[in-house]
Design a protein around this motif. Structure first.
Motif, PDB file in Angstrom:
ATOM      1  N   LYS A 235     -23.382  39.380 104.978  1.00 15.51           N
ATOM      2  CA  LYS A 235     -22.389  38.455 104.424  1.00 15.51           C
ATOM      3  C   LYS A 235     -22.345  37.159 105.229  1.00 15.51           C
ATOM      4  CE  LYS A 235     -17.372  38.277 103.640  1.00 15.51           C
ATOM      5  NZ  LYS A 235     -16.114  39.063 103.733  1.00 15.51           N
ATOM      6  N   GLY A 236     -22.195  36.030 104.518  1.00 14.95           N
ATOM      7  CA  GLY A 236     -21.958  34.758 105.180  1.00 14.95           C
ATOM      8  C   GLY A 236     -23.092  34.261 106.045  1.00 14.95           C
ATOM      9  N   ASN A 237     -24.330  34.432 105.602  1.00 14.41           N
ATOM     10  CA  ASN A 237     -25.479  33.923 106.344  1.00 14.41           C
ATOM     11  C   ASN A 237     -26.025  32.656 105.681  1.00 14.41           C
ATOM     12  OD1 ASN A 237     -26.609  35.645 108.758  1.00 14.41           O
ATOM     13  ND2 ASN A 237     -25.658  37.093 107.353  1.00 14.41           N
ATOM     14  N   SER A 238     -27.281  32.348 105.914  1.00 12.96           N
ATOM     15  CA  SER A 238     -27.910  31.152 105.340  1.00 12.96           C
ATOM     16  C   SER A 238     -28.910  31.549 104.254  1.00 12.96           C
ATOM     17  CB  SER A 238     -28.618  30.351 106.450  1.00 12.96           C
ATOM     18  OG  SER A 238     -27.696  29.951 107.438  1.00 12.96           O
ATOM     19  N   ILE A 239     -28.551  32.562 103.478  1.00 17.30           N
ATOM     20  CA  ILE A 239     -29.433  33.092 102.436  1.00 17.30           C
ATOM     21  C   ILE A 239     -29.251  32.280 101.158  1.00 17.30           C
ATOM     22  CG2 ILE A 239     -30.008  35.116 101.058  1.00 17.30           C
ATOM     23  CD1 ILE A 239     -28.816  36.811 103.361  1.00 17.30           C
ATOM     24  N   THR A 240     -30.320  31.725 100.643  1.00 22.26           N
ATOM     25  CA  THR A 240     -30.260  30.970  99.390  1.00 22.26           C
ATOM     26  C   THR A 240     -31.217  31.525  98.347  1.00 22.26           C
ATOM     27  OG1 THR A 240     -31.860  29.367 100.251  1.00 22.26           O
ATOM     28  CG2 THR A 240     -29.522  28.838 100.516  1.00 22.26           C
ATOM     29  N   GLU A 241     -32.403  31.892  98.788  1.00 24.28           N
ATOM     30  CA  GLU A 241     -33.431  32.377  97.860  1.00 24.28           C
ATOM     31  C   GLU A 241     -33.879  33.768  98.283  1.00 24.28           C
ATOM     32  OE1 GLU A 241     -37.570  30.743  95.807  1.00 24.28           O
ATOM     33  OE2 GLU A 241     -36.543  29.594  97.368  1.00 24.28           O
ATOM     34  N   LEU A 242     -34.014  34.646  97.305  1.00 18.30           N
ATOM     35  CA  LEU A 242     -34.366  36.033  97.591  1.00 18.30           C
ATOM     36  C   LEU A 242     -35.802  36.327  97.152  1.00 18.30           C
ATOM     37  CD1 LEU A 242     -31.097  37.781  96.344  1.00 18.30           C
ATOM     38  CD2 LEU A 242     -31.716  37.220  98.693  1.00 18.30           C
ATOM     39  N   GLN A 243     -36.549  36.945  98.052  1.00 15.59           N
ATOM     40  CA  GLN A 243     -37.884  37.448  97.703  1.00 15.59           C
ATOM     41  C   GLN A 243     -37.817  38.968  97.581  1.00 15.59           C
ATOM     42  OE1 GLN A 243     -37.473  35.344 100.535  1.00 15.59           O
ATOM     43  NE2 GLN A 243     -37.819  33.574  99.229  1.00 15.59           N
ATOM     44  N   ARG A 244     -38.760  39.534  96.846  1.00 16.46           N
ATOM     45  CA  ARG A 244     -38.772  40.981  96.645  1.00 16.46           C
ATOM     46  C   ARG A 244     -39.008  41.712  97.973  1.00 16.46           C
ATOM     47  NH1 ARG A 244     -39.483  43.325  91.673  1.00 16.46           N
ATOM     48  NH2 ARG A 244     -40.723  45.000  92.581  1.00 16.46           N
ATOM     49  N   PRO A 245     -38.204  42.724  98.256  1.00 13.14           N
ATOM     50  CA  PRO A 245     -38.392  43.499  99.490  1.00 13.14           C
ATOM     51  C   PRO A 245     -39.442  44.588  99.310  1.00 13.14           C
ATOM     52  CG  PRO A 245     -36.428  44.234  98.357  1.00 13.14           C
ATOM     53  CD  PRO A 245     -36.981  43.106  97.536  1.00 13.14           C
ATOM     54  N   ASP A 246     -40.647  44.202  99.007  1.00 12.73           N
ATOM     55  CA  ASP A 246     -41.711  45.176  98.764  1.00 12.73           C
ATOM     56  C   ASP A 246     -42.070  45.910 100.057  1.00 12.73           C
ATOM     57  OD1 ASP A 246     -42.003  44.585  96.037  1.00 12.73           O
ATOM     58  OD2 ASP A 246     -43.230  42.837  96.515  1.00 12.73           O
ATOM     59  N   GLY A 247     -41.983  47.212 100.020  1.00 11.16           N
ATOM     60  CA  GLY A 247     -42.371  48.033 101.156  1.00 11.16           C
ATOM     61  C   GLY A 247     -41.349  48.141 102.267  1.00 11.16           C
ATOM     62  N   VAL A 248     -40.227  47.447 102.148  1.00  6.73           N
ATOM     63  CA  VAL A 248     -39.170  47.526 103.164  1.00  6.73           C
ATOM     64  C   VAL A 248     -37.820  47.715 102.468  1.00  6.73           C
ATOM     65  CG1 VAL A 248     -40.374  46.140 104.905  1.00  6.73           C
ATOM     66  CG2 VAL A 248     -38.932  45.004 103.199  1.00  6.73           C
ATOM     67  N   LEU A 249     -36.840  48.196 103.228  1.00  5.91           N
ATOM     68  CA  LEU A 249     -35.461  48.404 102.743  1.00  5.91           C
ATOM     69  C   LEU A 249     -35.399  49.344 101.541  1.00  5.91           C
ATOM     70  CD1 LEU A 249     -34.129  44.719 102.986  1.00  5.91           C
ATOM     71  CD2 LEU A 249     -33.946  46.530 104.689  1.00  5.91           C
ATOM     72  N   GLN A 250     -36.377  50.197 101.388  1.00  2.40           N
ATOM     73  CA  GLN A 250     -36.438  51.042 100.202  1.00  2.40           C
ATOM     74  C   GLN A 250     -35.437  52.200 100.220  1.00  2.40           C
ATOM     75  OE1 GLN A 250     -38.304  50.259  97.371  1.00  2.40           O
ATOM     76  NE2 GLN A 250     -38.347  48.382  98.606  1.00  2.40           N
ATOM     77  N   ASN A 251     -34.776  52.418 101.357  1.00  7.82           N
ATOM     78  CA  ASN A 251     -33.744  53.454 101.412  1.00  7.82           C
ATOM     79  C   ASN A 251     -32.342  52.892 101.248  1.00  7.82           C
ATOM     80  OD1 ASN A 251     -35.382  55.817 101.912  1.00  7.82           O
ATOM     81  ND2 ASN A 251     -35.788  54.991 103.958  1.00  7.82           N
ATOM     82  N   LEU A 252     -32.235  51.582 101.009  1.00  5.60           N
ATOM     83  CA  LEU A 252     -30.910  50.966 100.906  1.00  5.60           C
ATOM     84  C   LEU A 252     -30.107  51.552  99.748  1.00  5.60           C
ATOM     85  CD1 LEU A 252     -30.926  47.104 101.527  1.00  5.60           C
ATOM     86  CD2 LEU A 252     -30.144  48.949 103.012  1.00  5.60           C
ATOM     87  N   ARG A 253     -28.849  51.885 100.064  1.00  8.72           N
ATOM     88  CA  ARG A 253     -27.902  52.310  99.039  1.00  8.72           C
ATOM     89  C   ARG A 253     -26.780  51.287  98.862  1.00  8.72           C
ATOM     90  NH1 ARG A 253     -28.985  57.504  97.636  1.00  8.72           N
ATOM     91  NH2 ARG A 253     -30.245  58.727  99.086  1.00  8.72           N
TER      92      ARG A 253
END
Length: 521
Positions: A235-253
Motif C-alpha cells: 500500500k502507498g508505494n510508487s506503483i503505477t504500471e503492473l507487469q505479469r508476475p510470471d513465475g513469482v508470487l504464485q502462492n499469493l492469496r
C-alpha cells in the motif's frame, strides 16, 4: 559542477556511510554524501530525507552538485554529530524489552554476569518482536539472533534504519519459525542477486511493505526471495504500471495495492496470472474501468478463478457496466465499493446499493454488510421494477434487444426467477418525490475569510448550473466565474471537482452533509 564523495573515518563521519540510514531528531534519511562543503570547515553529511518537505534543496550548494535527490527539496546537509546511525538488532531488542547486558539491576543490586543468561532466556519464548520505530541498523554478531530469539514468528521492523535487503536477510535467516514480517516505511537497497537470498525468507507467509517507495518491477525483482509468500501488502508505494508476475508470487492469496496511482489498462490483466488470489485491494488507485474481455456478457471469466473478496473504495468508477463486468468473476462474494460515483436515476444512495446487489447475483457482503435473503429479494424485485419498462420496450421476453441485454445481463435470469414484470406493476420514477431527495449542503468559501458558511437543502437531481445560479443570487458573483468542488464526510481531506454545468449533484455523488467549496476568479 559535481564532486566525488569522500568518507572520513571516526566520529565526524563513519567510513562507508554513503547509502546508510540515519535519524535526525524525529526524521529519517539516507546518506548520499560525506565530506566538506566549502566555504564551511569540517565534514558534512548530505542526506536525502524520507519526507521531501523536510529538505531544502536537491543536493546542490552554490552551484556545486554534491548528490542527487528524487525530489527538488529532498536534500539537506547536516553535521555528523546530529545524525544517529542506529544500533544492531539485539541492542534494540534489549532496550525495547528493558534488559541491559552491561548491568542488569535487581532489588539487591547488579545481577552477576553469570546470571545474565537466565534473564535473557525470557527472550527464547518471544513469538512476536515489535521493533517498529527503533533505530535497528543491522543484524549484529553472527548467530546471536538465532541463539537469543529462536521462536519468533512475527517481526516488525517498520520505520527502522535498515538500509538493504541483505541486512534484513541476515536477520531473518536466523529466525526459522518466522511467518510474518513488517518492513513498512523503510528505504531498502535492492539485492544484486535476489535468488541468493531465497533461503533467508523460506518460511515467510505474510509481508508488509507499506510506503517504501517501491515500484512494481522492483517488487517483482525481489519476489524470488519470498517463495512461500501468501499475503503481500504494498500500500502507498510508487506503483503505477503492473507487469505479469510470471513465475513469482504464485502462492499469493492476499494482495493490497491500495493507495497507488495505477494505469488503467495494466491492472487486472497483469494480475490475472495470480491464480490463487482470493483477496485483492485496489482502493484509492484511480481505477475507473474494469473489463474481462475473455468472457461474453453474463458469462464467467477465466481470470481470477479464486478471487472472492475485492475492495474498490474511493476510485473513479461511474459506469454501471463495470459492475456487470464484476459479475463475471466466478468466486466473488464480497465487494467494497464505497466512495465511487455509481448513481441511480433518483440520486438515492440506497437505490444505487440495490442495483449493485441485483447486478451481482453471488454477492454475500457489500461494503462490510451481509446481504440477507430478504434484502436480496427486495433489491432484485425493485431492480426489475425500475428497468422493467425499458425491458418491455426492448421486446420483453420474446426478443429482448442486444443493447438492453448488454446493459442488464442479469435481467433475464431475474425474469426466470420471479416471473416477467407486468406493465401495471412497474415502478415509476417520480420527480415530485422531492422531499425524499433533498440533501443538506454547506457552502464554504475557502478564499474569502469574511463570507460565512451557507446551509441549503437542495434536490439531488439539481443541475450544477442551477446551483451556480443560486450562488449568483446569494453572492452577487457572475455564475460564469464560479468554480465548485466538494468534500465528503466519508473521506475527509479529499476534494472532488465539480466540472460540468449539465450534470446533477447526484452524478457527482454529493450526499447529505457534504460541503461544497465555492471559489471565483
Amino acid at each position: 559542477m559535481r564532486v566525488d564523495n569522500t568518507e572520513p573515518e571516526g566520529p565526524e563521519g563513519p567510513g562507508g556511510a554513503v547509502g546508510r540510514r540515519v535519524r535526525c531528531g524525529e526524521e529519517r534519511a539516507t546518506v548520499r554524501y560525506v565530506g566538506p562543503v566549502p566555504p564551511t570547515a569540517g565534514p558534512w553529511l548530505g542526506v536525502e530525507w524520507d519526507d521531501p518537505d523536510r529538505g531544502k534543496h536537491d543536493g546542490s550548494h552554490e552551484g556545486v552538485q554534491y548528490f542527487t535527490c528524487r525530489h527538488a527539496t529532498g536534500g539537506s546537509f547536516v553535521r555528523p554529530a546530529k545524525a544517529s546511525f542506529g544500533e544492531d538488532f539485539l541492542s534494540a531488542l534489549r532496550k525495547q524489552y528493558h534488559v541491559d547486558t552491561d548491568e542488569v539491576q535487581s532489588e539487591d543490586g547488579p545481577i552477576p554476569l553469570e546470571w545474565r543468561g537466565l534473564r535473557e532466556r525470557s527472550f527464547e519464548s518471544l513469538q512476536s518482536v515489535l521493533l517498529d520505530g527503533r533505530e535497528v541498523n543491522g543484524p549484529g554478531a553472527e548467530g546471536e539472533i538465532r541463539r537469543t530469539t529462536p521462536n519468533v514468528q512475527l517481526l516488525d521492523l517498520s520505520k527502522t534504519l535498515l538500509s538493504c535487503w541483505d541486512d534484513v536477510g541476515t536477520i531473518t535467516q536466523q529466525l526459522d519459525r518466522l511467518r510474518e514480517l513488517r518492513l513498512s516505511s523503510n528505504r531498502l537497497r535492492l539485492p544484486s542477486d535476489p535468488s541468493r537470498l531465497c533461503g533467508t525468507f523460506s518460511s515467510l507467509k505474510t509481508l508488509s511493505l507499506i510506503s517504501c517507495e517501491l515500484t512494481w518491477p522492483q517488487i517483482l525483482q525481489c519476489a524470488p526471495m519470498w517463495p512461500q509468500l501468501e499475503d503481500l501488502c504494498v500500500k502507498g508505494n510508487s506503483i503505477t504500471e503492473l507487469q505479469r508476475p510470471d513465475g513469482v508470487l504464485q502462492n499469493l492469496r492476499t494482495l493490497d495495492l491500495s493507495g497507488n496511482v495505477l494505469l488503467q489498462d495494466t491492472v487486472l490483466l497483469s494480475l490475472s496470472a495470480l491464480l490463487r488470489l482470493e483477496h485483492l485491494d485496489l482502493s484509492d488507485t484511480g481505477l475507473s474501468v474494469i473489463r474481462f474481455d475473455d468472457a461474453a456478457h453474463g458469462s464467467p471469466t477465466a481470470m481470477f478463478p479464486a478471487l472472492k473478496d475485492l475492495m474498490l473504495d474511493y476510485n473513479n468508477i461511474t459506469e454501471w457496466f463495470v459492475v456487470d463486468e464484476l459479475d463475471k468473476l466466478p468466486s466473488l462474494v464480497k465487494l467494497s465499493c464505497r466512495g465511487n460515483r455509481l448513481t441511480s436515476s433518483d440520486g438515492n444512495r440506497k437505490t444505487a446499493d440495490q442495483i449493485l446487489i441485483a447486478k451481482l447475483g453471488r454477492l454475500v457482503i457489500l461494503n462490510g454488510c451481509t446481504i440477507h435473503p430478504k434484502e436480496r429479494r427486495g433489491a432484485e424485485l425493485d431492480y426489475m421494477k425500475i428497468f422493467g419498462g425499458e425491458w418491455l420496450k426492448s421486446g420483453g421476453r420474446s426478443q429482448t434487444s442486444t443493447e438492453f441485454a448488454h446493459q442488464h445481463p442479469r435481467f433475464q435470469s431475474l425474469v426466470d426467477k420471479y416471473g416477467a414484470p407486468e406493465e401495471g406493476e412497474l415502478k415509476k420514477q417520480r420527480s415530485s418525490a422531492l422531499k425524499s431527495q433533498l440533501i443538506k449542503i454547506t457552502f464554504m468559501f475557502p478564499d474569502d475569510g469574511e463570507q460565512t458558511p451557507i446551509e441549503k437543502k437542495l434536490p439531488a437531481t439539481m443541475l450544477v448550473e442551477k446551483v451556480k445560479g443560486l450562488l449568483h443570487r446569494l453572492l452577487k458573483v457572475p455564475a460564469a466565474d464560479l468554480r465548485l468542488s466538494y468534500t465528503c464526510t466519508k473521506k475527509p481531506g479529499t476534494e472532488y471537482e465539480i466540472d460540468s454545468n449539465l450534470k446533477t449533484l447526484h452524478f457527482y455523488s454529493v450526499q447529505d452533509g457534504d460541503q461544497v467549496l465555492v471559489r471565483w476568479s
